[in-house]
Design an enzyme around this catalytic site. Structure first.
Site, PDB file in Angstrom:
ATOM      1  N   ALA A  36       0.809  -1.221   0.000  1.00 18.58           N
ATOM      2  CA  ALA A  36       0.000   0.000   0.000  1.00 18.58           C
ATOM      3  C   ALA A  36       0.849   1.282   0.000  1.00 18.58           C
ATOM      4  O   ALA A  36       0.628   2.172  -0.840  1.00 18.58           O
ATOM      5  CB  ALA A  36      -0.984  -0.032   1.167  1.00 18.58           C
ATOM      6  N   ASP A  78      -3.912  -2.189   4.188  1.00 19.17           N
ATOM      7  CA  ASP A  78      -4.153  -1.530   2.898  1.00 19.17           C
ATOM      8  C   ASP A  78      -5.140  -0.381   3.034  1.00 19.17           C
ATOM      9  O   ASP A  78      -5.106   0.564   2.248  1.00 19.17           O
ATOM     10  CB  ASP A  78      -4.633  -2.545   1.863  1.00 19.17           C
TER      11      ASP A  78
END
Lengths: 338, 338
Positions: B46, B234
C-alpha cells in the site's frame, strides 16, 4: 475402478502426485514399493494407506517362499516394520497391520495356508472400507440440509479411501439423495490435495465446487458463505482430532463464527487409549514448502517448517461421523471408558 | 537503492514478480506504465503504490506539453483516473492522488511551474514515506521484547514501501536496537509475497526467519511458538483493518490464543470517514489460485475465488502503530470524531 485393487499378486493404484494433469497407474509387486508410494504420497488418505498397508503385507505373503508359518510371520513382521516407518501420524496403517498380524497368528496350517488367510483378509478390509464409507455417508448426510454450502479441507474422497470417501462421501451421499449442495474446497498447501484431488473428484461428479486458498477460510466464513464444515481425520485420540495441517485453523474459525464443524472418519482411525500429547506429528521435507513442484519459490537457504498434521481439541468438534453413527465428543469419551 | 526512485523523468523500481530468483529493474516514462505495473503487482504494498501513483502523476506533469495550468490539471486528472482504476482497496494511492491534485490546484504560474511543483511534491512524499516508516519502527519496536518470535503475513518491508517497511520495519527497528527477534513468515498465497519477498528481505538482513504455509498459523500458535503478530494494512476504516487476504484468519487465531495482534501502517492508510461495509474488496483473476505461476494446479474449468483482501474488525486488533504513535482502536474512533 477402485482407488486401490488387488489383481492376482499385483497391487494397482493411481499415482496421486500426477493428478489432475495425468492419470498414471502404479503396479506394485513388493511391500517396500507400497511403503515408498505411501512415503512419497503417491498413495495418501488415512483409510487408503490403511488398506494399502494390508495389501503390502498381502504381497509379502503372496510371494513368500517360506514353508513354515513362523517363517512367514517373521517376514510379515519385517514388512510391517517398513510400513510402520512410512507415516507415523495416521492411525489406519497401524490398525491394518495389527489386524493382519493377528489374523496370521491365529491362522492354522503351513505358510501357504496362512498366506491365503492374509490375502483374503486384506481383500476383506478393502471391501469393508467401501461399505464403511457408504455408512458414514448415510449417517453424515442427515447433517446436511438442502441448499447447504459445505467447506472441506484436503481430500477425503474416493482418492483418500478405497472408494466413495469419508467427509467427501458425506457430501456425495447428500448429493445422491437429491439435496442441493455446494462445496468450498481449500487448496491445502503444501501438497495441494484440495486443488488437485478434491476439485477433480467433485468436478467429475458434477457437484458444484469453488476453490479457495487456505488463507481465505476466515473471509468466506465472515461473509456467511459457509453453512457447515466437514473434514476427515488421520487419528482420533481421546481429546483431539489429528488431521491434515490447516484443520485446526479452520476449526477455530468455525467455532468463532458458530459454524458446525464435523469430522467424518471410520472407527479404524480411532486411538482412544491415547491423548494428543502422546501423538507423533510427522514433519515432512521443508522443500515441500520452499518449492512448488520442482520450482523454488523462497530464497536459497530459507528455513521452513512442514508439519503434515495439526491437533484440533474436541472443544472445536461438533460431532464425529463414523460408520456406527454420529458421535459427540462426549460419546467418544464413554466409548473409551466402556 | 530505494524500492522506487525518480531519476530525471524516469521512475525506476524493482519488478517484484521476478523476486527472489531475479533482480530486474523496471524503468517507466509514462503514467500508464506505472498503472500497469501496479495492476500486475510488479509494484505492490500500500505505501509503495501510493508513492508510485504520485510518481505516475509526476511523469505526466514532467512530459506534458501543456502551456496553461488548466490544461496540465486536465491531463493530471486523466492520469489520476487511470491510477484510481488499478487497485481499488488500498487507500494510499487515493490519498497520494488527492494530495498531488490539491497541490497542483493551489500552485500558481503556468503549466511548467505547476509541473515542477508536482514533481517536487512526489519526491517529498517518497522522502516522507521513509521517515514515516522509521517513526513507525521506533514506536512499534517498544512493543517487541527481547527474545520475541513475531508472526507476520504478506510483505510489509522495504519492498512494500519506499524503504524500511511498516510491520517489517518494526521488526527491523527492534533488531537494530539489539533485541533478539525471530520471525515466522506466512507464504501468503496466492501471490506468495511472504515466501518470495519477506523471506528474501529478512535473510538479506540476517534476521532469523522461518517460512510456513498459511494453513500452519493455528498449529504454530497452539504450539506456543508465536509471541506477537505484526501485519500491515491496505486501508484502515473506522471499524476494521482491511489487509491482504489471510489477515482476518490470523487475527481470529491470535485472539483465540491470547496473542497480541498489531497493525503497523502510516496514517495515509486511514480512511476514517468510512466503515468496512463501504469498502471495495478487489477480486483478482481466479487463475492466480488455479495456477501456480504458469502451471495449472486445479483441473480445467474449476471455479475459484480470489479476493485480494479481507476485513478484520477492530475487536481483534490490539493496537495500530502509526508514525504518530501507538493508537488503540478506541483512539482511532476519537481521532475520527475530532
Amino acid at each position: 475402478m477402485r482407488t486401490i485393487e488387488w489383481q492376482d499378486g499385483l497391487v494397482v493404484t493411481i499415482d496421486q502426485t500426477k493428478l489432475p494433469s495425468e492419470l498414471v497407474y502404479l503396479k506394485m509387486k513388493k511391500c517396500h514399493e507400497v511403503a515408498s508410494a505411501i512415503n512419497d504420497m503417491k498413495l495418501r488418505g488415512a483409510p487408503l494407506i490403511g488398506v494399502a498397508a494390508a495389501y503390502g503385507l498381502a504381497l509379502t505373503a503372496y510371494y513368500s517362499k517360506a514353508e513354515r508359518k513362523e517363517d512367514l510371520i517373521n517376514e510379515i513382521e519385517q514388512s510391517a516394520e517398513i510400513l510402520r516407518r512410512t507415516r507415523p501420524t495416521a492411525m489406519n496403517p497401524f490398525w491394518a497391520i495389527n489386524r493382519i498380524a493377528r489374523k496370521a497368528r491365529e491362522a492354522s496350517g503351513d505358510a501357504k495356508d496362512v498366506a491365503k488367510v492374509i490375502v483374503d483378509e486384506a481383500q476383506r478390509m478393502a471391501d469393508e472400507d467401501v461399505e464403511t464409507n457408504r455408512k458414514i455417508g448415510e449417517h453424515g448426510s442427515k447433517l446436511i440440509d438442502d441448499g447447504d454450502t459445505v467447506l472441506t479441507h484436503c481430500n477425503t474422497g474416493s482418492l483418500a479411501t478405497v472408494d466413495y470417501g469419508t467427509a467427501l462421501g458425506v457430501i456425495r451421499a447428500a448429493w445422491e439423495q437429491g439435496k442441493t449442495v455446494s462445496v468450498i474446497a481449500t487448496e491445502t498447501r503444501p501438497k495441494l490435495q484440495g486443488a488437485r484431488l478434491t476439485a477433480y473428484e467433485l468436478k467429475r461428479d458434477g457437484i458444484p465446487v469453488t476453490l479457495i486458498t487456505d488463507s481465505m477460510v476466515g473471509s468466506v466464513m465472515s461473509r456467511q458463505m459457509v453453512d457447515k464444515v466437514f473434514v476427515g481425520a488421520d487419528r482420533i485420540v481421546r481429546d483431539a482430532v489429528i488431521n491434515k495441517i490447516g484443520t485446526y485453523t479452520i476449526a477455530v474459525l468455525a467455532h468463532e463464527h458458530g459454524i458446525p464443524f464435523y469430522v467424518a472418519a471410520p472407527t479404524s482411525t480411532m486411538d482412544l487409549s491415547h491423548t494428543s500429547n502422546e501423538a507423533v506429528i510427522e514433519e515432512r521435507n521443508p522443500e515441500e514448502v520452499t518449492h512448488f513442484f520442482s520450482r523454488r519459490i523462497a530464497p536459497e537457504g530459507v528455513k521452513a517448517m512442514n508439519p503434515a498434521f495439526d491437533v484440533t481439541p474436541m472443544k472445536y468438534v461438533s460431532a464425529i461421523v463414523t460408520e456406527k453413527g454420529v458421535l459427540s465428543p462426549e460419546d467418544l469419551k464413554q466409548l473409551h471408558e466402556v
